[in-house]
Design an enzyme around this catalytic site. Structure first.
Site, PDB file in Angstrom:
ATOM      1  N   ASP A 262       0.901  -1.048  -0.213  1.00 32.79           N
ATOM      2  CA  ASP A 262       0.022  -0.002   0.094  1.00 32.79           C
ATOM      3  C   ASP A 262       0.725   1.362   0.138  1.00 32.79           C
ATOM      4  OD1 ASP A 262       0.943   0.454   2.591  1.00 32.79           O
ATOM      5  OD2 ASP A 262      -0.958   0.451   3.668  1.00 32.79           O
TER       6      ASP A 262
ATOM      7  N   CYS B  61       3.370  -2.954   4.010  1.00 36.01           N
ATOM      8  CA  CYS B  61       2.277  -1.794   4.247  1.00 36.01           C
ATOM      9  C   CYS B  61       3.144  -0.934   5.386  1.00 36.01           C
ATOM     10  CB  CYS B  61       1.070  -2.234   4.737  1.00 36.01           C
ATOM     11  SG  CYS B  61       0.795  -3.264   6.194  1.00 36.01           S
TER      12      CYS B  61
ATOM     13  N   THR C 183       3.078  -0.911   8.730  1.00 37.78           N
ATOM     14  CA  THR C 183       3.748  -2.105   9.734  1.00 37.78           C
ATOM     15  C   THR C 183       3.978  -3.345   9.326  1.00 37.78           C
ATOM     16  OG1 THR C 183       1.401  -2.669  10.229  1.00 37.78           O
ATOM     17  CG2 THR C 183       2.316  -0.695  11.563  1.00 37.78           C
TER      18      THR C 183
ATOM     19  N   HIS D 204      11.433 -23.436   9.290  1.00 42.12           N
ATOM     20  CA  HIS D 204      10.307 -23.964  10.047  1.00 42.12           C
ATOM     21  C   HIS D 204       9.029 -23.930   9.408  1.00 42.12           C
ATOM     22  CE1 HIS D 204      12.477 -24.266  14.326  1.00 42.12           C
ATOM     23  NE2 HIS D 204      13.280 -24.703  13.248  1.00 42.12           N
TER      24      HIS D 204
ATOM     25  N   HIS E 191       8.894 -30.382  10.776  1.00 42.53           N
ATOM     26  CA  HIS E 191       8.117 -29.126  10.488  1.00 42.53           C
ATOM     27  C   HIS E 191       7.361 -29.429   9.269  1.00 42.53           C
ATOM     28  CE1 HIS E 191      10.822 -27.338  13.121  1.00 42.53           C
ATOM     29  NE2 HIS E 191      11.992 -27.447  12.356  1.00 42.53           N
TER      30      HIS E 191
END
Ligand code: RB5
Length: 143
Positions: free
Chosen positions: A8, A65, A67, A98, A133
């Site tokens: 964004d 974005c 954050t 993992h 995993h």
């Protein structure tokens, strides 16, 4: 390898820098926008990048974005996507080893450019460990 990228407005500048980095490594880039710092809605961009990866049009995806949170939430709503929000190199390494993370999310307002490129490098260059995993990733994929 082909990498889809999207952001964004809050992640736009970081996305552009990541594109440069990927191209400097001769990695093919599919840019799904946005194309400026004009305000847009991160779910649109998280979804389109995730759909490119889930459909096989891209091998992996990187989204940004402000954050990294909102766009990673959006990406993870698409079946088959394991999008990891990473804020340091260790997280990038562990999520490849993992979780076999097929998408990486970072915050353009929370992670500096130098750190973001180190995270990107580690995420690109670390292989999934498989073994125990794999069972857990299979569980994620069946949700
Ligand atoms: C946009 O202002 C901001 O909310 C967005 O970039 C992101 O940080 C959301 O999680």
């Amino acid at each position: 390898m082909k990498i889809a990228v999207a952001s964004d407005h809050g992640g736009y500048r970081l996305k552009e820098r990541i594109k440069e980095y990927l191209r400097s490594r001769n990695i093919e880039v599919m840019d799904l926008g946005t194309d400026s710092e004009e305000s847009v809605d991160y779910p649109v961009y998280g979804k389109s990048c995730a759909e490119a990866v889930a459909s096989g049009k891209a091998d992996r995806g990187i989204v940004c974005c402000g954050t990294g949170i909102g766009i990673s939430i959006a990406a993870n709503k698409v079946k088959g996507i394991r999008c990891a929000l990473c804020t340091d190199v260790n997280m990038a390494e562990m999520t490849r080893k993992h979780n076999d993370a097929n998408m990486l999310a970072m915050g353009g307002r929370t992670t500096d450019e130098e750190t973001a490129l180190k995270i990107t490098e580690k995420w690109l260059d670390t292989e999934f460990e498989g073994g125990r995993h794999q069972r857990r990733v299979d569980m994620l994929n069946s949700m």
